[in-house]
Design an enzyme around this catalytic site. Sequence first.
Site, PDB file in Angstrom:
ATOM      1  N   PHE A   1      18.683   3.207  35.290  1.00  0.00           N
ATOM      2  CA  PHE A   1      17.688   3.191  36.361  1.00  0.00           C
ATOM      3  C   PHE A   1      18.413   3.418  37.680  1.00  0.00           C
ATOM      4  O   PHE A   1      19.154   2.549  38.148  1.00  0.00           O
ATOM      5  CB  PHE A   1      16.994   1.823  36.353  1.00  0.00           C
ATOM      6  CG  PHE A   1      15.791   1.683  37.241  1.00  0.00           C
ATOM      7  CD1 PHE A   1      14.544   2.110  36.818  1.00  0.00           C
ATOM      8  CD2 PHE A   1      15.898   1.085  38.487  1.00  0.00           C
ATOM      9  CE1 PHE A   1      13.423   1.945  37.612  1.00  0.00           C
ATOM     10  CE2 PHE A   1      14.786   0.908  39.295  1.00  0.00           C
ATOM     11  CZ  PHE A   1      13.544   1.345  38.855  1.00  0.00           C
ATOM     12  N   THR A  31      19.629   2.005  43.415  1.00  0.00           N
ATOM     13  CA  THR A  31      20.614   1.567  44.412  1.00  0.00           C
ATOM     14  C   THR A  31      21.585   2.687  44.756  1.00  0.00           C
ATOM     15  O   THR A  31      22.036   3.428  43.890  1.00  0.00           O
ATOM     16  CB  THR A  31      21.397   0.357  43.869  1.00  0.00           C
ATOM     17  OG1 THR A  31      20.484  -0.715  43.638  1.00  0.00           O
ATOM     18  CG2 THR A  31      22.455  -0.100  44.857  1.00  0.00           C
ATOM     19  N   GLU A  34      18.997  -6.927  41.584  1.00  0.00           N
ATOM     20  CA  GLU A  34      17.532  -7.041  41.546  1.00  0.00           C
ATOM     21  C   GLU A  34      17.019  -7.864  42.731  1.00  0.00           C
ATOM     22  O   GLU A  34      16.028  -8.599  42.619  1.00  0.00           O
ATOM     23  CB  GLU A  34      17.037  -7.661  40.230  1.00  0.00           C
ATOM     24  CG  GLU A  34      17.773  -7.260  38.977  1.00  0.00           C
ATOM     25  CD  GLU A  34      17.730  -5.779  38.671  1.00  0.00           C
ATOM     26  OE1 GLU A  34      17.149  -5.018  39.455  1.00  0.00           O
ATOM     27  OE2 GLU A  34      18.315  -5.385  37.658  1.00  0.00           O
TER      28      GLU A  34
END
Length: 394
Positions: free
Chosen positions: A139, A142, A373
Amino acid sequence: MVSVSAPNPALTNLLGIDGLLQEEERDLQAMVRKFGDDKLRPHLAEWFEAGTVPARDIARELGKLGLLGMHLEGYGCAESSATAYGLACMELEAVDSGVRSLMSVQGSLAMTAIRKFGSEEQKQEWLPRMSAGQAIGCFGLTEPDFGSDPGGMRTRARRDGDDWVINGSKMWITSGPVADVAVIWAQTDEKIRGFVVPTETPGFEATEVERKLSLRASITGALAFTDMRLPKDAVLPEVSGLRGPLSCLSEARFGIVFGAMGAARDCLEATLEYAESRRVFDKSLAAYQLTQAKLADMAVELAKGMLLALHLGRLKDSTGVTNEQVSLGKLNNCREAIKIARTCRTIMAANGITLDYPVLRHANNLESVMTYEGTSEVHQLIIGQALTGESSFR
């Protein structure tokens, strides 16, 4: 050397959490704990010291157990409850945060993005293989200069005829160097959009982040995109803006609420066993008042954190949870888990700094869990906004 392979009866009876679980939830928890004991724990010290992990082998094992994307519907996913998913996260993080991260990034980030926002073709192509552990996902949100402020990302996707061309970079991407597919978020003229990117795509490059002092039993990567050309159907069609990636982050944060308590529990179980067997001045270390005070305080915080996690799980399974409720859970449980790990290390003294015991390994990992997160400060501001109605984000 302490080897935790079964629940500590004194701790279990004191907390009484098992009595709040349904039979199938206890069975799942026992299954995942046994998997961790049999397949993972014997190798953890070696993996942590080497700074690597056999991610593909572990993903296939997790897939066989039905743990990848277990809370999603269809496409080979187990369709478990949110609480069951949380309990699985707790047991995996009791082994190591890196293993839980592999499961979370696969299911709660990459698979959730495709399941919620993807086309039917994207779902059919990737989700069955990902749920089986035959394909690994990552994913890409960032960036090197944009962590807590994802809206400032510099990765950009532009249209070129019917194609998209992406340039930019991502950082601290779990499973990035071993992934088969990446969900990449990029700025476009139409707000931030997500793209499903096979990692064999020309222009995609992944390098492993080395010399880590935390999450060493996890593969972390830096991603770079140089004129990476994608077909028009690579875009996630059902979402635009930050709502897409942030909703996925909320799913991952929920798992951390449970997972952090797994790490804390493992530290306390190991420390109880150690203190009972360690002789100091001709009596058990566990018999000293200061030791018992520390153990009692840690057990209280562990119980509160586990009850909070279970409460949020039940809410999510019934009426649903809000982002601020998940933030409250992550903020509290990560904060208390790392305190427990550090306090356990003081009881173990010098023995606690070795990989013969799990406490400093967990403490090092929790340094990362505290910040990924969403940092503790971000969660404080989310809660603060819920309390005051005023946003302090710029």
